[in-house]
Structure formats: structure tokens, C-alpha cells
Design a protein around this motif. Structure first.
Motif, short mmCIF file in Angstrom:
data_model
loop_
_atom_site.label_atom_id
_atom_site.label_comp_id
_atom_site.label_asym_id
_atom_site.label_seq_id
_atom_site.Cartn_x
_atom_site.Cartn_y
_atom_site.Cartn_z
N UNK A 35 138.51 -7.66 -61.64
CA UNK A 35 138.73 -7.71 -59.67
C UNK A 35 138.33 -7.45 -59.60
N UNK A 36 138.09 -6.09 -59.58
CA UNK A 36 138.62 -4.47 -58.70
C UNK A 36 136.74 -4.41 -59.17
N UNK A 37 135.65 -3.49 -58.30
CA UNK A 37 134.74 -3.69 -58.36
C UNK A 37 134.25 -2.38 -59.57
N UNK A 83 134.27 -7.23 -59.31
CA UNK A 83 135.21 -8.21 -58.27
C UNK A 83 135.16 -9.53 -58.65
N UNK A 85 137.66 -12.37 -59.44
CA UNK A 85 138.86 -12.87 -59.04
C UNK A 85 139.56 -13.70 -59.76
N UNK A 98 136.67 -16.20 -59.12
CA UNK A 98 135.98 -15.92 -57.53
C UNK A 98 134.92 -14.49 -58.01
N UNK A 99 133.83 -14.42 -57.21
CA UNK A 99 133.50 -13.33 -56.84
C UNK A 99 132.74 -13.89 -55.68
N UNK A 100 131.92 -12.87 -55.42
CA UNK A 100 131.13 -12.79 -53.71
C UNK A 100 129.63 -13.66 -54.30
N UNK A 102 130.61 -17.18 -55.52
CA UNK A 102 130.68 -18.62 -55.76
C UNK A 102 131.89 -18.66 -56.70
N UNK A 103 132.34 -20.04 -57.07
CA UNK A 103 132.89 -20.47 -58.63
C UNK A 103 132.68 -20.37 -59.76
N UNK B 392 134.56 -23.07 -51.86
CA UNK B 392 132.61 -22.89 -53.03
C UNK B 392 131.66 -22.77 -51.62
N UNK B 395 132.63 -19.40 -49.49
CA UNK B 395 131.55 -18.34 -50.21
C UNK B 395 130.44 -18.26 -49.89
N UNK B 396 129.89 -19.43 -50.01
CA UNK B 396 128.59 -19.98 -49.71
C UNK B 396 127.96 -19.40 -48.22
N UNK B 399 130.03 -14.97 -48.44
CA UNK B 399 130.66 -14.10 -49.37
C UNK B 399 131.81 -13.13 -49.03
N UNK B 402 134.24 -14.80 -51.19
CA UNK B 402 134.92 -14.46 -52.70
C UNK B 402 134.71 -13.17 -53.11
N UNK B 403 136.04 -12.42 -51.95
CA UNK B 403 136.17 -11.02 -52.19
C UNK B 403 137.50 -11.25 -52.32
N UNK B 404 138.37 -11.18 -53.52
CA UNK B 404 140.52 -11.21 -52.85
C UNK B 404 140.35 -9.86 -53.27
N UNK B 407 146.05 -10.01 -54.25
CA UNK B 407 145.79 -10.62 -55.12
C UNK B 407 147.06 -11.68 -55.34
N UNK B 451 142.65 -0.85 -49.36
CA UNK B 451 141.45 -1.81 -49.00
C UNK B 451 142.01 -2.16 -47.99
#
Lengths: 410, 493
Positions: A35-37, A83, A85, A98-100, A102-103, B392, B395-396, B399, B402-404, B407, B451
């Protein structure tokens, strides 16, 4: 939905070691989700040394220890996503992440839980008083300092003699912050003896046992705490209250395996470890879902986390190859003097490595594994303390029948 | 130079913000002065978050009237202002003959007050509604509900702001003088000249009332402590469970929150210190013990936080709690609306109270309608509440979804950035928390606060030493460890 042989949730020491060992076992279709970068997990913020003494015979910092594994992951080209989760894990081993970008969804033959642990917060500890700024868990203060270049404190009191708390006492002192004292509710320190010497004694930071925080003061930033002595039942003794001025209270009072995701998936948890119930294959109550490292039970040394994950990977690889794992019907119960054991279930047909923690301080004792009245495994200990994990191998040849096992201290 | 307004409202709690919103329907220059750095820092954000049915108050009182009215309009408000509200009902659970008589009296009083959907139910029905609750019978109030008090207050304030009201945080009022046709209000910062004043200062109501020259009110604080349980527990509690109430106190109850947590409390202690929110150990222990008699699922392992709130109660010389006081004393303080002792059910009744305040004002002055008024306010989209498909799409489009970041509560970077850019200009850590739920979960900000702190620094361009946790003086960081980091030095930055 993309198919994967193994999806590893968490790219810290447990996840990295599991991935590498799976690779060495011939499994190639692996994905690590972090989940982290960056890979490395909590080791990234542990810039002190003392890691790897067991495994590499040298004292490394956390990032150095992690980098050895990360370099190999990169050398072998084992796929990982940072990145990213995990939002959902199902009993059918489907994973939504998910990430930047998409899913994404994955169907895994085997899922490896390697999410590590979280610290007990002030709320979980139930410390009374006001709620000013300036109350941090040790790991949060450590992250501010070591990852974010930010100083969260000027005048510090530490509650709890866990390892991270003691390490932070030294770290803060080295950065010019005044650490007044460490208070521990138990009658014995909860961290490793070496940290007591290297982090507290060497810097003349006093440690008060059988003391706890019974009041937090300040309506904006912390202005001070009330400290009380506690009795044998750990209850504060009225009349022993003392006031300490400070602007920061750091909590180092226990770690809890992070099983939010596992619980939602329906993985059965052990109330003692607060990690999954696993068998000798590190398999949880859900077939094909395995767990190792601090998400399973809190370890004292990262070297043991790596070893445990490698043992898991060998089992998970067999599972992925379609081999049948021996059924484990014998339960292991913690008996007198034992806090918890891992695994909690064994087959009795195979030697297994038992991990446990004792619940008190013992000298010249024996850890006994009993089946009924018969002792089937034993380990002599000069000294056994809750801060240190105890591990030894139990031979299968002595185990007979279907009766469960009990582990106790004598 | 003083700033000049038609109306100055003292206090940006739920009442002050609701009055601001009602006044923004008219062409008035309105300002809200708040001593804290955000809305809902005191009583408005420190309560059970229950939308009351209106049965518990003496018939004919403001409390009964505004509670019933507020309850009825809650769906509409929730839609207009985009805050969570669930009409889940609640039960008052009894065991003895005396309890039964009290509930029967409550039923009658409720009917007289206009409270809807009251029903006496037996044990079987009770257990059907709330499994595991301990009790032989209950009064079921179908119209009761739960809401997010932070987002209700924020929604009112942001909508008022969008319709032209100015909010001034960190502006504690230090004195009020009569000046020309109106008043000159002194604060810890600048002065404000205004024709009208509205005292919506909650716990400060007596102080501001005295400053207006309306003296003689006796206001005491009633402090209640709460325990918050983690989100696993909300699934076991479909609606609030109360004991049978006395005339003046609801009793320690267990309440699900709209987010799935459970709160346990409040107890009630009279206090003169209206600013001390400390929760003592003995109260935590007693709360858990007492509430376990109603609902057996309260375990220490599930506790994630404690908090407390203080209700301002107006009492007579014998200490008897009085109704809400909402008045204009034309001789002593013309064009000053004085609200005293706005305690429970002030959250439920906030908007009808505000409408009544405006009615009192309109009896004395003609207001012209604001043609551009819009009652609609959109809140921050909650990623965690969206379907996977919507997630979805989000995020599209952006973005950052898409960054959690948090948590535990599944709060994304996009949501936190939106909260940092909130229209009221609030920049505290708790401001982000109330607007997004980030930091409210099991780990209580352990993993995400660094963060979020960095995002505030970067977004608003303020140094780390000026980031505040909640109140003035609540600094989070004392500085940087190194002015130049090793990486910066290596890269020659």
C-alpha cells in the motif's frame, strides 16, 4: 479477473521473504501488493541497527535489511505493485485492489497475508484525561522523524517499555529532545534486554516499573501527565499520583496484528495472538489463505519473521502445485505460564516448529509440550521472558492418537 | 477600522450556523464570529448524534416544539445539505412496573407534543428489533434517528457561506458596546459594527448575554462522557437503546453512529468549568458497567476513543432546569436575539430554532429576500461508500481517488485534498477529520497523520510549526529535524 498463483498482501519483511522463497520453490506467477509507495514495510522507518544478527551475522539498519530482500526481488523480476491498497478479500481468494491506475481484481490460488501489525492507540489503551495534541504512538513519532523529517516533541514522557518506545527514547535524546522517563505498567520491562541497556541506561533515562499514566492534561497541546503507581492487579494506587510537565506523551504499549482485511474475509482469529488461527502449514481457516510475520503473531526480531515466511512459502508452494497438505486436527492449547502458541493446529504426522511466548518471568525452567499426561516435547531455558519469542521443534514420533496438545512452563 | 455588518452571530455551532443559513435567505450582510478554529468544536460536535422524537419534553415548551419540527424536516435537510441521516428508530427499554408507568406517561406526553410513531412493544418484538438487548418491554420511537453532527454543522455553515455569510474563526468576543444604532463587538482580533446581534454562543451564552446587558441568567454545565467502540460493533446495534428516562436526563445509552461505530454514554455531572473535556477513568469504568446492563457487547478490546461534551443548562434559583430561552429584550438590548440554555435537543431542533430567531427579527424589521439563495450544498464524495463501479469512474477521472491515505476508514487523497480546500478555510487536523473521517478509525491516525500533515503543508503553503491539531496553541510539530535532508543535499536542492 486475472489469475495468479500467489498474491502476497504486504511488501514488508514477511511478504518479501515469502515472495523470494516461493520463487525458489519454482512458483513464478507471483504478485506482491504494497500500500505504501515503497517496499520494505515498517523497516523503512527503523533506521537504528540490530537487524539481521541472526540471519546475516551482522548488525544492519532496518532499511539495509529490507534492501537485501528488495534487491533480490528486483534481480529475479518478481512482480510487485506499490501504492496499491487491497479493498476486499473473499473466501474464494478473490482480491480487489485499488491504485492510481484504477481498480483491479485477481483470483489467486494462494493468498499470503503479510500485513504486519498496528500499535495500540491511546483509545485502545483507555488512558483517561483530555485530548490535546502531543500524544503519539512510538511508531508515529518515529515515522514523523525518520520518514518525514519532522520533530513532534520537545519535552517527552514515554509510556510503555516496548522496543520501539525505548528506541525512540534514544532517538529523541540524540536529536536534542529531553526524555524525562519511561513508565511501564508491568513489573517487568516489555522490550528486549539489549534495548534497555543501549537505549535507556546508556543515556541515563530512568525506567519506572509498575507505573502508568492516569491523566492527560491540556486542552490544546499537552501540558502534562499524571503518573500513578499500580498494584499487582495493575490498578492505580490512590495517593501515589505525581504530576509531570511535558508536551509530548509517547505510547509504546503493545502491537496488534492488523487483521481488518482477514476478518472481513472470514479468517478465524486467535483471541490470544489476535492473528489468524493457523496449522503447521501456516494455513488459516480458509483453505489457500496463509499468514506469517507480525500479522500472525507479533515477533521480537525481524530475522524470525523472515524465517517464518520462508517456512510458509514452502507450504504454500506445495499447495499451489496441487499437493495435498496433511490435515491438522490436533489442537495446541496454551497452558500454565504460556501466553500463546503458533501454530494452533498440527497433524501429528510431521515434525513442526513451535513458537510461543511465556506470560511471566521464569528462571531455570522447562517448556513442556504434553499430550494428555505424556510429555512429547521439551526445551530447557535458563531464562524465559515475555519480551522474547521462544521457538523449538517438536518431533512427530511421540504424538499418538487424536488428543490435543498443551504447552506449559514448569 | 471596524468591519460593518447587518447581523453578527456569535458562535458557529449548529445553532449559529443554522441561524446564518436562515439569514442568508435575505439580503443581509451577515458575519459569524467563532472563538475556535472550526465549527462544532464544542457541544454541537460532542453529543450522542441522535435525532430525537420529541416525546421526552414537557408539552408546550420550546424543547418539545422545535424537536418535533426538527425531526420532521431532517430528510429534507439531509438532502439539501448532504449529510448522513438515518431514521433508524430507537427503543427505551424497561423492566419494572414503575418503568412501564413512566413509559406510558411518555407515550401520552409524546402524543401531545406531536411526536410520531410511538409504540409500546413486548420483549419478543424488542429482540426482533435489537437482538441481545436486556429488557422486558420497551417504547419504540420509529421517528427517532441518527446523524453525523459534524457534517450537519459543516453543511449548514458551508451553505450559509455559499449564500454570502462570512465566517471568522479564532475570533473570541471580548466585549460588546452599544454603538450608534447598534453594537460594536470587540474580539481578540478586529472590531465589528452591526445593527443586529445573535447570541448563539452555546456554553458562552451567559457571558455574551451579560455583555448585551441582559443579566441574571444562571447557566450550569452538564458534562457527559462517552466511549467510542470500533466499527465491528455497529453491525450488532441497529438503533439506539436507552433506559427509561427521568424528567431531566436521558440516561446512559448505547447508540450506533451513521458510520457504524457505537457510542456509550453519556453520564451527567454538573460542572462550572465549561472548557474541561477530560474523561476520568472512573467515568469510563462506570459507563461500560452501566451500559452493559442494557446491551452486553461492550468490551475493552473494542474501545477506540473517549470523549465528552458539556450541555449549557439554564436553571432557576432552585436549580430546576428551564426551557430554551429565545428572546429579544427590546428595552435592554434592542435588535439582539438572545439564546440561553440551548442544550439537548438543540441538534435536532437547530433549524426550527433558527427559523424562530429570524421570525423574531422579522417582527421588528423588514428583510428583503436574497434572490440568489440556494439551499443546496454538496459535500465531499465518500469513496468508501461508493460502489466499485463508481470507484472505478472516480479514479479514472481523478487518480487521487486511487491513493488510499487513511487505511482504517478508506479515505483517499482526493477526499483529503478537497477537505483541505474547504470553503470555510479551516486548516486544522480535526477539520480534515470531521470532513472526511480520516484518522477516526481503529489506529486513530497512527498511520496516516504524517501524510495528512504533509498535505496541509504543501496545499496551503504553511510551515510545519503552524499546523494545528484542533485549537489555538495545539501545535503538532516543533520543527524540522534537518533544514537540509541528505537527499536534498545530494541532489543539490
Amino acid at each position: 479477473m486475472e489469475q495468479k498463483d500467489a498474491v502476497i498482501i504486504g511488501g514488508g519483511p514477511a511478504g518479501l521473504a515469502a515472495a523470494l522463497e516461493l520463487y525458489h520453490q519454482g512458483i513464478r506467477d507471483i504478485l506482491i501488493l504494497e500500500r505504501e509507495d515503497h517496499l520494505g514495510g515498517i523497516l523503512r522507518q527503523c533506521i537504528h541497527d540490530g537487524f539481521g544478527l541472526g540471519r546475516f551475522k551482522e548488525s544492519l539498519s532496518g532499511p539495509e535489511y529490507a534492501q537485501i530482500f528488495i534487491d533480490e526481488i528486483e534481480k529475479y523480476g518478481i512482480p510487485f505493485q506499490t501504492g496499491s491498497t487491497v479493498m476486499d478479500l473473499t473466501e474464494e481468494r478473490q482480491i480487489t485492489v485499488i491504485n492510481r491506475k484504477g481498480v483491479s481484481r485477481y483470483q489467486a490460488k494462494a493468498v499470503i497475508l503479510a500485513m504486519g501489525c498496528k500499535e495500540r492507540s491511546r483509545g485502545a489503551l483507555g488512558i483517561p484525561g483530555e485530548r490535546p495534541a502531543g500524544v503519539f504512538t512510538a511508531g508515529t513519532a518515529q515515522a514523523y522523524m525518520n520518514l518525514y523529517n519532522r520533530m513532534p516533541a520537545r519535552e517527552v514522557i514515554i509510556l510503555g517499555s516496548g522496543d520501539i518506545g525505548m528506541i525512540m527514547a534514544r532517538r529523541l535524546t540524540l536529536e536534542g529532545v529531553h526524555v524525562q522517563a519511561v513508565f511501564e505498567i508491568m513489573s517487568h520491562p516489555s522490550g528486549l534486554p539489549r534495548n534497555m541497556i543501549q537505549c535507556l541506561e546508556d543515556y541515563n533515562i530512568p525506567l519506572y516499573l509498575s507505573h502508568t499514566v492516569t491523566g492527560i492534561h491540556g486542552d490544546s497541546r499537552l501540558t502534562g501527565v499524571t503518573i500513578s503507581e499500580v498494584d499487582e492487579q495493575l490498578k492505580p494506587i490512590p495517593g501515589t499520583e505525581k504530576e509531570y510537565s511535558c508536551d509530548t506523551l509517547i505510547l509504546s504499549a503493545g502491537l496488534i496484528p492488523d487483521n481488518q482485511l482477514s476478518e472481513e474475509a472470514g479468517v478465524a482469529l486467535d483471541p490470544h495472538t489476535r492473528g489468524a488461527v493457523v496449522d503447521e502449514h501456516f494455513q488459516t481457516s480458509i483453505p489457500g489463505v496463509f499468514a506469517a510475520g507480525n500479522v500472525l503473531h507479533v515477533h521480537d526480531l525481524v530475522d524470525f519473521v523472515s524465517m517464518e515466511s520462508e517456512a510458509l512459502a514452502a507450504e504454500a508452494a506445495a499447495y499451489i502445485r496441487g499437493e495435498k497438505l496433511t490435515a491438522c486436527d490436533l489442537e495446541i492449547m496454551p497452558g500454565k505460564g504460556v501466553g500463546h502458541t503458533v501454530p494452533q493446529k498440527v497433524s501429528g504426522k510431521k515434525d513442526f516448529r513451535l513458537s510461543l511466548r511465556v506470560s511471566g518471568h521464569y528462571k531455570d525452567c522447562r517448556i513442556l509440550v504434553r499430550q494428555g499426561t505424556k510429555v512429547i516435547g521439551r526445551k530447557k531455558m535458563k531464562k524465559a521472558i515475555p519480551a522474547e519469542m521462544i521457538q523449538f521443534t517438536v518431533k512427530a514420533e511421540e504424538i499418538k492418537g487424536k488428543e490435543g496438545l498443551e504447552v506449559c512452563v514448569e | 477600522m471596524a468591519k460593518t455588518y447587518d447581523v453578527v452571530i456569535v458562535g458557529a455551532g449548529v445553532i449559529g450556523s443554522a441561524v446564518a443559513r436562515e439569514l442568508s435567505r435575505y439580503r443581509l450582510r451577515t458575519a459569524v464570529l467563532e472563538k475556535n478554529l472550526d465549527v462544532c468544536n464544542e457541544t454541537s460536535g460532542r453529543n450522542s448524534a441522535v435525532v430525537h422524537g420529541g416525546f421526552a419534553y414537557d408539552t408546550g415548551t420550546f424543547k418539545a416544539r422545535f424537536c418535533v419540527e426538527g425531526n420532521r424536516m431532517m430528510e429534507q435537510l439531509s438532502e439539501e445539505l448532504d449529510f448522513p441521516f438515518v431514521r433508524c428508530g430507537k427503543v427505551l427499554v424497561g423492566n419494572t412496573e414503575e418503568d412501564m408507568q413512566q413509559l406510558q406517561r411518555t407515550m401520552i406526553q409524546g402524543a401531545e407534543n406531536g411526536a410520531e410513531g410511538l409504540e409500546l412493544i413486548d420483549e419478543e418484538k424488542l429482540h426482533e428489533l435489537v437482538p441481545a438487548v436486556v429488557g422486558k418491554f420497551a417504547m419504540w420511537s420509529k421517528s427517532s434517528g441518527i446523524m453525523d453532527p459534524f457534517l450537519f454543522n459543516i453543511g449548514l455553515a458551508e451553505n450559509a457561506h455559499a449564500n454570502g455569510v462570512s465566517f471568522f474563526f479564532d475570533h473570541e468576543v471580548t466585549g460588546i458596546d452599544r454603538y450608534k444604532e447598534g453594537y460594536r463587538i470587540h474580539t481578540v482580533r478586529e472590531k465589528f459594527d452591526t445593527r443586529w446581534v445573535v447570541n448563539a454562543s452555546g456554553l458562552g451564552c451567559k457571558k455574551i448575554s451579560d455583555m448585551l446587558g441582559i443579566t441574571g441568567y444562571r447557566v450550569i454545565g452538564s458534562k457527559g462522557n462517552y466511549i467510542v467502540l470500533n466499527k465491528k460493533m455497529g453491525k450488532l446495534l441497529p438503533m439506539p437503546v436507552y433506559p427509561v428516562p427521568s424528567n431531566t436526563y436521558m440516561g446512559i445509552h448505547v447508540t450506533p453512529t451513521v458510520d457504524g461505530n457505537v457510542t456509550v454514554g453519556p453520564d451527567a455531572e454538573t460542572t462550572d468549568d465549561l472548557s474541561c473535556y477530560g474523561v476520568p477513568q472512573k467515568n469510563i469504568d462506570e459507563l461500560a458497567k452501566s451500559a452493559s446492563g442494557l446491551w452486553p457487547h461492550i468490551r475493552k478490546a473494542d474501545q477506540i476513543r473517549t470523549f465528552s461534551g458539556i450541555l449549557p443548562k439554564w436553571v432557576d434559583e432552585n436549580g430546576v432546569i428551564q426551557d430554551f430561552k429565545i428572546e429579544i429584550q427590546d428595552e435592554i438590548a434592542p435588535r439582539a436575539v438572545n439564546l440561553v440554555g440551548i442544550e439537548s435537543p438543540g441538534l435536532t431542533g437547530a433549524v426550527p430554532i433558527a427559523q424562530y430567531v429570524v421570525e423574531l427579527m422579522k417582527e421588528r424589521e423588514t428583510f428583503t429576500e436574497n434572490p440568489s439563495f440556494s439551499p443546496i450544498r454538496k459535500g465531499i464524495v465518500r469513496f468508501a461508500d461508493c460502489s466499485r463501479k463508481e470507484q472505478e469512474r472516480l479514479i479514472a477521472e481523478n487518480p487521487d481517488y486511487g491513493e488510499m491515505i487513511c487505511q482504517c476508514e478508506e479515505v483517499t487523497r482526493a477526499e483529503i485534498l478537497e477537505a483541505i480546500r474547504n470553503p470555510l478555510g479551516v486548516s486544522t487536523m480535526t477539520g480534515i477529520k470531521y470532513r472526511t473521517r480520516a484518522m477516526m478509525g481503529q489506529c486513530q491516525a497512527g498511520f496516516c497523520q504524517m501524510k495528512i500533515e504533509r498535505m496541509i503543508e504543501e496545499e496551503l503553503g504553511i510551515p510545519e510549526t503552524e499546523i494545528l491539531y484542533s485549537r489555538r496553541g495545539s501545535w503538532l510539530l516543533s520543527g524540522k529535524l534537518r533544514e537540509k535532508t541528505a537527499v536534498a543535499e545530494r541532489e543539490g536542492v
